[in-house]
Design an enzyme around this catalytic site. Structure first.
Site, PDB file in Angstrom:
ATOM      1  N   ASN A 119       0.850  -1.189   0.000  1.00 51.25           N
ATOM      2  CA  ASN A 119       0.000   0.000   0.000  1.00 51.25           C
ATOM      3  C   ASN A 119       0.895   1.251   0.000  1.00 51.25           C
ATOM      4  O   ASN A 119       1.702   1.439   0.906  1.00 51.25           O
ATOM      5  CB  ASN A 119      -0.900  -0.040   1.243  1.00 51.25           C
ATOM      6  CG  ASN A 119      -1.832   1.148   1.315  1.00 51.25           C
ATOM      7  OD1 ASN A 119      -1.423   2.270   1.057  1.00 51.25           O
ATOM      8  ND2 ASN A 119      -3.079   0.918   1.680  1.00 51.25           N
ATOM      9  N   HIS A 137       0.998   6.213   1.849  1.00 49.17           N
ATOM     10  CA  HIS A 137       1.744   7.139   2.705  1.00 49.17           C
ATOM     11  C   HIS A 137       2.967   7.747   2.057  1.00 49.17           C
ATOM     12  O   HIS A 137       3.578   8.662   2.607  1.00 49.17           O
ATOM     13  CB  HIS A 137       2.004   6.495   4.064  1.00 49.17           C
ATOM     14  CG  HIS A 137       0.693   6.239   4.742  1.00 49.17           C
ATOM     15  ND1 HIS A 137      -0.186   7.266   5.022  1.00 49.17           N
ATOM     16  CD2 HIS A 137       0.073   5.100   5.080  1.00 49.17           C
ATOM     17  CE1 HIS A 137      -1.284   6.754   5.555  1.00 49.17           C
ATOM     18  NE2 HIS A 137      -1.161   5.447   5.595  1.00 49.17           N
ATOM     19  N   HIS A 169      -5.505   3.873  -1.978  1.00 49.47           N
ATOM     20  CA  HIS A 169      -6.836   4.262  -1.496  1.00 49.47           C
ATOM     21  C   HIS A 169      -7.091   5.705  -1.913  1.00 49.47           C
ATOM     22  O   HIS A 169      -6.427   6.618  -1.413  1.00 49.47           O
ATOM     23  CB  HIS A 169      -6.858   4.110   0.035  1.00 49.47           C
ATOM     24  CG  HIS A 169      -8.177   4.430   0.672  1.00 49.47           C
ATOM     25  ND1 HIS A 169      -8.394   4.284   2.025  1.00 49.47           N
ATOM     26  CD2 HIS A 169      -9.355   4.883   0.163  1.00 49.47           C
ATOM     27  CE1 HIS A 169      -9.639   4.629   2.308  1.00 49.47           C
ATOM     28  NE2 HIS A 169     -10.240   5.011   1.197  1.00 49.47           N
ATOM     29  N   ARG A 194      -9.154   8.507  -1.288  1.00 50.51           N
ATOM     30  CA  ARG A 194     -10.149   8.933  -0.304  1.00 50.51           C
ATOM     31  C   ARG A 194     -10.944  10.114  -0.851  1.00 50.51           C
ATOM     32  O   ARG A 194     -10.454  10.874  -1.687  1.00 50.51           O
ATOM     33  CB  ARG A 194      -9.471   9.339   1.010  1.00 50.51           C
ATOM     34  CG  ARG A 194      -8.826   8.178   1.742  1.00 50.51           C
ATOM     35  CD  ARG A 194      -8.325   8.607   3.104  1.00 50.51           C
ATOM     36  NE  ARG A 194      -9.388   8.765   4.047  1.00 50.51           N
ATOM     37  CZ  ARG A 194      -9.680   7.906   5.031  1.00 50.51           C
ATOM     38  NH1 ARG A 194      -8.948   6.835   5.206  1.00 50.51           N
ATOM     39  NH2 ARG A 194     -10.680   8.128   5.841  1.00 50.51           N
ATOM     40  N   ARG A 218      -6.677  13.116   0.688  1.00 54.50           N
ATOM     41  CA  ARG A 218      -5.612  13.527   1.620  1.00 54.50           C
ATOM     42  C   ARG A 218      -4.264  12.908   1.256  1.00 54.50           C
ATOM     43  O   ARG A 218      -3.235  13.412   1.649  1.00 54.50           O
ATOM     44  CB  ARG A 218      -5.975  13.183   3.053  1.00 54.50           C
ATOM     45  CG  ARG A 218      -5.968  11.700   3.321  1.00 54.50           C
ATOM     46  CD  ARG A 218      -6.166  11.398   4.778  1.00 54.50           C
ATOM     47  NE  ARG A 218      -7.527  11.675   5.192  1.00 54.50           N
ATOM     48  CZ  ARG A 218      -8.095  11.107   6.259  1.00 54.50           C
ATOM     49  NH1 ARG A 218      -7.384  10.288   7.004  1.00 54.50           N
ATOM     50  NH2 ARG A 218      -9.332  11.347   6.588  1.00 54.50           N
ATOM     51  N   GLU A 221      -8.569   0.849  -3.564  1.00 54.55           N
ATOM     52  CA  GLU A 221      -9.395   0.919  -2.349  1.00 54.55           C
ATOM     53  C   GLU A 221     -10.283   2.144  -2.423  1.00 54.55           C
ATOM     54  O   GLU A 221      -9.795   3.240  -2.746  1.00 54.55           O
ATOM     55  CB  GLU A 221      -8.484   1.087  -1.135  1.00 54.55           C
ATOM     56  CG  GLU A 221      -8.312  -0.154  -0.343  1.00 54.55           C
ATOM     57  CD  GLU A 221      -7.532   0.143   0.922  1.00 54.55           C
ATOM     58  OE1 GLU A 221      -7.860   1.099   1.639  1.00 54.55           O
ATOM     59  OE2 GLU A 221      -6.564  -0.580   1.144  1.00 54.55           O
ATOM     60  N   THR A 223      -8.387   3.861   8.009  1.00 46.32           N
ATOM     61  CA  THR A 223      -9.637   3.093   8.006  1.00 46.32           C
ATOM     62  C   THR A 223      -9.781   2.373   9.345  1.00 46.32           C
ATOM     63  O   THR A 223      -9.030   1.451   9.649  1.00 46.32           O
ATOM     64  CB  THR A 223      -9.608   2.056   6.857  1.00 46.32           C
ATOM     65  OG1 THR A 223      -9.065   2.685   5.700  1.00 46.32           O
ATOM     66  CG2 THR A 223     -10.988   1.546   6.556  1.00 46.32           C
ATOM     67  N   GLU A 263     -11.409  -9.018   2.824  1.00 42.35           N
ATOM     68  CA  GLU A 263     -10.144  -8.699   3.482  1.00 42.35           C
ATOM     69  C   GLU A 263     -10.455  -8.509   4.960  1.00 42.35           C
ATOM     70  O   GLU A 263     -11.253  -7.647   5.341  1.00 42.35           O
ATOM     71  CB  GLU A 263      -9.529  -7.424   2.882  1.00 42.35           C
ATOM     72  CG  GLU A 263      -8.212  -7.090   3.580  1.00 42.35           C
ATOM     73  CD  GLU A 263      -7.372  -6.054   2.844  1.00 42.35           C
ATOM     74  OE1 GLU A 263      -7.485  -5.937   1.619  1.00 42.35           O
ATOM     75  OE2 GLU A 263      -6.598  -5.363   3.536  1.00 42.35           O
ATOM     76  N   HIS A 298      -3.972  -4.401   7.677  1.00 42.49           N
ATOM     77  CA  HIS A 298      -4.109  -3.205   8.511  1.00 42.49           C
ATOM     78  C   HIS A 298      -3.249  -3.314   9.751  1.00 42.49           C
ATOM     79  O   HIS A 298      -3.449  -4.196  10.582  1.00 42.49           O
ATOM     80  CB  HIS A 298      -5.554  -2.886   8.926  1.00 42.49           C
ATOM     81  CG  HIS A 298      -5.748  -1.410   9.122  1.00 42.49           C
ATOM     82  ND1 HIS A 298      -5.313  -0.750  10.236  1.00 42.49           N
ATOM     83  CD2 HIS A 298      -6.269  -0.461   8.311  1.00 42.49           C
ATOM     84  CE1 HIS A 298      -5.578   0.539  10.106  1.00 42.49           C
ATOM     85  NE2 HIS A 298      -6.150   0.745   8.945  1.00 42.49           N
TER      86      HIS A 298
END
Ligand code: PXP
Length: 251
Positions: free
Chosen positions: A14, A17, A50, A52, A56, A77, A108, A158, A201
């Site tokens: 992922n 970040h 993801h 969003r 962000r 995502e 999340t 998931e 996660h």
């Protein structure tokens, strides 16, 4: 295809970040698309991003760029909104993972409430499936939610490992073990319904192995810890250590 316990456990990286860091300054650096390509070269089996509602971290142009640059599957995502559905239908990524989204949350926080929204979600995912996206639902290790995900036609669930990881990092080991027992039981249950089982996660080097050892789990999606670790070791070595731990747990 459900590889079950016989296939290699996939690592989905992922890259959200990297975009968080870029957006802290504005501008173009560090580039999440470059991170996706590097992760792919370092052996990631898929890249997760993801988009969003508040943009962000990942932005629309990142999704365009990832679709163009990646040769491994993109796991897109998104929240169950009309806007995100339209974007997914335009790009037709390999996989779409439906997650709950709250504006004020840092990440999340929980799994999707599928059982109460069954009709709505069934209609929501049908067009995504029609264009060939594998639809995954991000849920807590909860039998009701798994049954509902199965009924609405999802191919993948998931399982949210956040509570297990938090309990570990806060030293609440009885709770951690209880969370792990739930994840273990629910991975078996989801698999018995014919669902492909993923997990993710909050996973770290310290928490990954018991999850990687679950034979029904065939993909882990890991982001925050690996991006943080990459600051010190570089992305390839950070991923290689995660891969090593996953493979060790699997055997
Ligand atoms: N899987 C899902 C569905 C997520 O929403 C996230 C967080 O964006 C992850 C996996 C990865 O979590 P983490 O960044 O804590 O490794």
């Amino acid at each position: 295809m459900n590889l079950g316990s016989t296939g290699k456990l996939r690592l989905g990286m992922n890259i959200d970040h990297v975009a968080t860091l870029r957006n802290a300054r504005g501008g173009a650096y560090p580039d999440p698309i470059r991170a996706g390509v590097l992760a792919q070269e370092a052996g990631a089996d898929g890249i997760t991003a993801h988009l969003r509602e508040d943009r962000r971290h990942i932005m629309d142009s990142d999704i365009d760029g990832l679709m163009e640059a990646l040769t491994v599957p993109l796991n897109f995502e998104m929240a169950a909104t009309d806007e995100m559905q339209a974007i997914a239908l335009r790009h037709k990524p390999h996989a779409v993972c439906i997650v709950p989204e709250k504006r004020e949350e840092k990440t999340t926080e929980g799994g999707l409430e599928v059982a109460r929204e069954e009709n709505k979600l069934a209609h929501f995912i049908a067009p995504l499936r029609d264009v060939g996206c594998r639809v995954s639902i991000f849920i807590a290790a909860d039998q009701r939610q798994i049954e509902a995900a199965h009924r609405i036609g999802a191919e993948v669930v998931e399982l949210h490992t956040g509570a297990y990881c938090d309990a570990h990092s806060e030293g609440r080991f009885d709770e951690r073990d209880a969370e792990l027992a739930k994840l273990t039981e629910m991975a078996t249950f989801a698999h018995s319904l014919g669902l492909e089982v993923h997990a993710g996660h909050g996973l770290t080097y310290d928490t990954v192995q018991p999850i990687a050892a679950l034979p029904e789990v065939i993909e882990l999606n890991i982001g925050h810890f690996l991006i943080g670790e990459a600051v010190f070791r570089g992305l390839g070595p950070a991923m290689a250590e995660m891969r090593r731990l996953m493979d060790e747990a699997r055997t």
